[in-house]
Motif scaffolding. Structure first.
Motif, PDB file in Angstrom:
ATOM      1  N   ALA A  90       0.831  -1.209   0.000  1.00  0.00           N
ATOM      2  CA  ALA A  90       0.000   0.000   0.000  1.00  0.00           C
ATOM      3  C   ALA A  90       0.863   1.255   0.000  1.00  0.00           C
ATOM      4  O   ALA A  90       0.564   2.231  -0.703  1.00  0.00           O
ATOM      5  CB  ALA A  90      -0.937  -0.007   1.194  1.00  0.00           C
ATOM      6  N   CYS A  91       1.919   1.250   0.786  1.00  0.00           N
ATOM      7  CA  CYS A  91       2.802   2.426   0.846  1.00  0.00           C
ATOM      8  C   CYS A  91       3.477   2.666  -0.502  1.00  0.00           C
ATOM      9  O   CYS A  91       3.592   3.816  -0.952  1.00  0.00           O
ATOM     10  CB  CYS A  91       3.852   2.243   1.941  1.00  0.00           C
ATOM     11  N   ALA A 146      -5.726   2.670  -0.845  1.00  0.00           N
ATOM     12  CA  ALA A 146      -6.746   2.962   0.166  1.00  0.00           C
ATOM     13  C   ALA A 146      -7.516   1.707   0.544  1.00  0.00           C
ATOM     14  O   ALA A 146      -7.837   1.488   1.720  1.00  0.00           O
ATOM     15  CB  ALA A 146      -7.699   4.040  -0.357  1.00  0.00           C
ATOM     16  N   ARG A 147      -7.803   0.861  -0.443  1.00  0.00           N
ATOM     17  CA  ARG A 147      -8.524  -0.385  -0.152  1.00  0.00           C
ATOM     18  C   ARG A 147      -7.717  -1.283   0.791  1.00  0.00           C
ATOM     19  O   ARG A 147      -8.255  -1.809   1.776  1.00  0.00           O
ATOM     20  CB  ARG A 147      -8.812  -1.140  -1.459  1.00  0.00           C
ATOM     21  N   ILE A 148      -6.439  -1.437   0.498  1.00  0.00           N
ATOM     22  CA  ILE A 148      -5.587  -2.280   1.338  1.00  0.00           C
ATOM     23  C   ILE A 148      -5.488  -1.701   2.742  1.00  0.00           C
ATOM     24  O   ILE A 148      -5.623  -2.425   3.745  1.00  0.00           O
ATOM     25  CB  ILE A 148      -4.187  -2.421   0.714  1.00  0.00           C
ATOM     26  N   LEU A 149      -5.247  -0.413   2.833  1.00  0.00           N
ATOM     27  CA  LEU A 149      -5.049   0.224   4.137  1.00  0.00           C
ATOM     28  C   LEU A 149      -6.314   0.150   4.985  1.00  0.00           C
ATOM     29  O   LEU A 149      -6.246  -0.068   6.193  1.00  0.00           O
ATOM     30  CB  LEU A 149      -4.613   1.673   3.941  1.00  0.00           C
ATOM     31  N   ARG A 150      -7.467   0.324   4.372  1.00  0.00           N
ATOM     32  CA  ARG A 150      -8.718   0.187   5.123  1.00  0.00           C
ATOM     33  C   ARG A 150      -8.878  -1.243   5.622  1.00  0.00           C
ATOM     34  O   ARG A 150      -9.274  -1.476   6.764  1.00  0.00           O
ATOM     35  CB  ARG A 150      -9.908   0.582   4.241  1.00  0.00           C
ATOM     36  N   TYR A 175      -4.757   9.442   4.377  1.00  0.00           N
ATOM     37  CA  TYR A 175      -3.893  10.210   3.492  1.00  0.00           C
ATOM     38  C   TYR A 175      -3.991   9.737   2.048  1.00  0.00           C
ATOM     39  O   TYR A 175      -3.868  10.532   1.107  1.00  0.00           O
ATOM     40  CB  TYR A 175      -2.456  10.183   3.993  1.00  0.00           C
ATOM     41  N   ALA A 176      -4.216   8.441   1.838  1.00  0.00           N
ATOM     42  CA  ALA A 176      -4.472   7.965   0.477  1.00  0.00           C
ATOM     43  C   ALA A 176      -5.784   8.546  -0.043  1.00  0.00           C
ATOM     44  O   ALA A 176      -5.882   8.964  -1.208  1.00  0.00           O
ATOM     45  CB  ALA A 176      -4.507   6.440   0.448  1.00  0.00           C
ATOM     46  N   ALA A 177      -6.793   8.588   0.831  1.00  0.00           N
ATOM     47  CA  ALA A 177      -8.083   9.144   0.427  1.00  0.00           C
ATOM     48  C   ALA A 177      -7.986  10.643   0.155  1.00  0.00           C
ATOM     49  O   ALA A 177      -8.660  11.164  -0.746  1.00  0.00           O
ATOM     50  CB  ALA A 177      -9.128   8.863   1.502  1.00  0.00           C
ATOM     51  N   LEU A 178      -7.157  11.363   0.919  1.00  0.00           N
ATOM     52  CA  LEU A 178      -6.972  12.793   0.659  1.00  0.00           C
ATOM     53  C   LEU A 178      -6.413  13.030  -0.738  1.00  0.00           C
ATOM     54  O   LEU A 178      -6.767  14.004  -1.415  1.00  0.00           O
ATOM     55  CB  LEU A 178      -6.016  13.404   1.691  1.00  0.00           C
ATOM     56  N   ARG A 179      -5.548  12.166  -1.193  1.00  0.00           N
ATOM     57  CA  ARG A 179      -5.008  12.294  -2.543  1.00  0.00           C
ATOM     58  C   ARG A 179      -6.140  12.186  -3.578  1.00  0.00           C
ATOM     59  O   ARG A 179      -6.178  12.923  -4.571  1.00  0.00           O
ATOM     60  CB  ARG A 179      -3.965  11.208  -2.778  1.00  0.00           C
ATOM     61  N   ILE A 180      -7.047  11.230  -3.339  1.00  0.00           N
ATOM     62  CA  ILE A 180      -8.165  11.054  -4.265  1.00  0.00           C
ATOM     63  C   ILE A 180      -9.069  12.281  -4.239  1.00  0.00           C
ATOM     64  O   ILE A 180      -9.599  12.696  -5.272  1.00  0.00           O
ATOM     65  CB  ILE A 180      -8.937   9.767  -3.918  1.00  0.00           C
ATOM     66  N   GLY A 232       4.576  10.862   3.452  1.00  0.00           N
ATOM     67  CA  GLY A 232       4.937   9.497   3.803  1.00  0.00           C
ATOM     68  C   GLY A 232       4.030   8.928   4.865  1.00  0.00           C
ATOM     69  O   GLY A 232       3.309   9.640   5.544  1.00  0.00           O
ATOM     70  N   PRO A 233       4.031   7.591   5.018  1.00  0.00           N
ATOM     71  CA  PRO A 233       3.147   6.931   5.969  1.00  0.00           C
ATOM     72  C   PRO A 233       3.468   7.318   7.401  1.00  0.00           C
ATOM     73  O   PRO A 233       4.602   7.548   7.773  1.00  0.00           O
ATOM     74  CB  PRO A 233       3.436   5.432   5.734  1.00  0.00           C
ATOM     75  N   GLY A 234       2.412   7.396   8.205  1.00  0.00           N
ATOM     76  CA  GLY A 234       2.597   7.636   9.634  1.00  0.00           C
ATOM     77  C   GLY A 234       2.343   9.044  10.076  1.00  0.00           C
ATOM     78  O   GLY A 234       2.167   9.293  11.264  1.00  0.00           O
TER      79      GLY A 234
END
Length: 619
Positions: A406-407, A433-437, A447-452, A614-616
């Motif tokens: 996902a990262c 986003a699917r994987i992270l959820r 943060y992935a969703a914010l990009r979308i 970045g993640p976190g």
């Protein structure tokens, strides 16, 4: 408890144990007498009621009286309520058979309780040798202990767990030690924790990560207890290895502060150890413990502490005798060079990739290539970012680690978007986003969703953007995530600006600027938003002065922003607004021009909301 309530509790518990139990008036008198003798203590009442199947109430009180008499000769200084409870526990314990006693006392080590399945396998693993305990009888023994109020069940989203009241647990631990069985039980407990953490972190099958994270969360209190026990028993390398394996878990679950605390505890204990020559496994544990301490400290903004661990990390892997670390160590040096502002980052990436490519260290290579993608984005090398992003995703797939995948997809999407390939970026971000959820990484999912959302805004999908933002604002409140809350607010303010709702935009941007918890780059961008509102909103006598004031404030905040992508994004917007001031077009034309420019450059929008950091980063 008052006599009446205590008697009701006793009767209710007694009926659960023996459905034929009835409390007529003479029996009620006996029950009230017994409850008074127990000082109305709820636990003592429940434990006494557990014996109604074998004994009448009056006989229960007589037997307890014998316990009280013996106890009175001993710990006379103990409070009366403590002597009462101890007597009831002693009596209840004495009525257990050998198997029940062994199971109860060993379960006391599990401070967070455990599932029935865990009780069957952790207390009696296949290799365990427990005289007097038949593993096939464990389930029946557990049921008997529940009936006797020494265990109780708790419903959780992951199923039922067995727990014991803290008073009972402390008593059972005391019996475990006084009966000389603590050493063997503790060995099994520590072995279970090590085995469990290895199972949860040695993920090599896509799709398993979510379930393992949920299991890890359910057992986190027990893992901490086992780690503390390892340190107390001078098993410091074992404790360090256990904690070092949990790095991804702390990032995914949003427990970075806890991770720092646990790793530092283990590291301090390891440093104060017996001074023996470290084994190759010990060196590997120290390597990853220090690597995670670097990253976790930078995630929460403790840059000085992170820099300290960077220096120690370098010394540790370069002095190690473990040959694997000669390959793995260089994989992390480019990131550390980026964090400390060194100018040889590009060379370090090339050197590290030459050493790790073609090896079995897919996870570490995925980390290296993800950082390389970020670096290329920072310096504007979009083609390099796309190439390294694709290679990072391939390495993550080879590792079988969903979180790493996902990262890498997230950063690969950033690179594709920066190249103007929005459909590819959306596909990568949506999959990330699917994987992270799925795995429960809610902060990273946000943060992935914010990009979308940024893509939705750039493509005019206002309703979709607003719906996603509403979800993310609720998530920010649930996580108490100040950074995420500020990032989402800035995008809400931008939507309001796009829609001509300048008053709403001004209020939202001002709220971020005034927030004492908003990070500096968020505040800088909120000041840019206020410049845009003052410049392109309805004319006011102070509009020009307000715009200049917020330009100055944004510039001052920008000077203190450390993250390169955020600096570049905010700086680009300030330059654009400054050019507008110098050219002096009409307000309406200027507003449309800025909106169109942002729509053509969603990476700038993403950059100033911090989603490329970045993640976190969700504190």
């Amino acid at each position: 408890m008052p006599d009446g309530e205590a008697a009701e509790l006793f009767s209710a518990r007694a009926v659960m144990i023996d459905p034929d139990f009835t409390a007529d008036e003479p029996a009620l008198e006996d029950i009230r007498s017994l409850c008074r003798r127990l000082d109305g203590l709820p636990l003592a009442v429940e434990l006494a009621a557990a014996h109604v199947r074998l004994l009448p109430v009056r006989e229960i009180e007589l037997r307890l009286d014998n316990r009280f008499a013996l106890l009175a000769k001993g710990k006379r200084t103990a409070p009366a309520r403590h002597r009462t409870l101890r007597a009831v526990l002693d009596w209840s314990y004495a009525l257990l058979d050998t198997t029940e006693q062994r199971v109860l006392t060993e379960l006391a080590l599990y401070v967070g309780g455990c599932s029935v399945e865990f009780a069957e396998t952790a207390i009696l693993p296949p290799e365990a040798d427990c005289p007097g305990v038949d593993r096939h009888d464990i389930l029946q023994v557990l049921a008997q202990l529940v009936d006797k109020s020494l265990l109780f069940t708790v419903s959780t989203p992951d199923g039922s767990r067995l727990r014991m009241l803290e008073t009972v647990r402390e008593y059972a631990l005391d019996r475990l030690r006084t009966e000389g069985r603590a050493a063997e039980a503790e060995e099994r407990f520590m072995a279970w924790a090590s085995r469990f953490v290895h199972e949860c972190t040695d993920v090599n099958t896509p799709g398993e990560h979510g379930e393992l994270i949920r299991r890890h969360t359910a057992e986190s209190a027990n893992i901490r207890a086992a780690s503390d026990l390892m340190m107390a028993r001078s098993r410091t390398a074992q404790a360090l290895s256990l904690e070092a394996r949990r790095g991804s878990y702390w990032i995914i679950s949003g427990r970075e502060e806890e991770g720092i605390d646990r790793l530092q505890r283990a590291l301090l204990s390891y440093d104060a150890g017996d001074g023996k020559e470290p084994t190759e496994d010990d060196e590997r544990a120290l390597f990853y413990a220090l690597a995670w301490l670097v990253w976790l400290n930078h995630v929460v903004g403790r840059y000085a502490e992170g820099d300290y661990f960077i220096d120690r990390f370098k010394t540790a892997w370069r002095q190690a005798k473990n040959p694997q670390l000669a390959v793995l160590g260089p994989c992390y040096e480019p990131l550390h060079a980026m964090l400390t502002g060194r100018d040889d980052v590009a060379e370090l990436f090339v050197r590290a990739e030459q050493g790790v490519a073609g090896t079995e260290f897919h996870w570490d290579r995925a980390i290296l290539l993800t950082n390389w993608t970020t670096y290329c984005l920072q310096i504007g090398d979009i083609d390099g970012a796309r190439g390294h992003g694709e290679a990072a995703a391939a390495a993550a797939r080879a590792s079988g680690d969903d979180f790493a995948r996902a990262c890498t997809l997230t950063l690969w999407g950033d690179a594709e978007e920066s190249a103007g390939l929005r459909d590819r970026a959306r596909a990568h971000w949506t999959e990330a986003a699917r994987i992270l959820r799925f795995i429960g990484a809610r902060g990273q999912y946000a943060y992935a969703a914010l990009r979308i959302v940024c893509l939705d805004m750039a493509q005019g999908a206002v309703e979709a953007a607003e719906n996603r933002l509403s979800e993310l604002i609720r998530l920010a409140d649930d996580l108490s995530a100040d950074d995420l809350r500020a990032a989402a607010a800035i995008l809400r303010g931008t939507l309001a600006f796009y829609g001509g709702r300048f008053s709403d935009a001004r209020t939202i941007f001002a709220g971020v600027w005034d927030s004492p918890t908003a990070p500096l780059d968020r505040r800088a961008m909120s000041a840019v938003g206020l410049v845009a509102v003052a410049t392109f909103g309805p004319p006011t006598p102070s509009a020009s002065d307000d715009a200049r004031m917020w330009m100055d404030r944004a510039g001052q905040a920008l000077d203190r922003v450390r993250e390169p992508l955020a600096r570049r994004a905010v700086g680009a917007l300030l330059d654009k607004l400054d050019a507008y001031f110098k050219s002096g077009p009409s307000g309406a034309i200027g507003a449309n021009h800025v909106q169109a420019w942002l729509s053509d450059n969603p990476s700038l929008l993403a950059g100033f909301t911090g989603v490329l950091n970045g993640p976190g980063r969700h504190r």
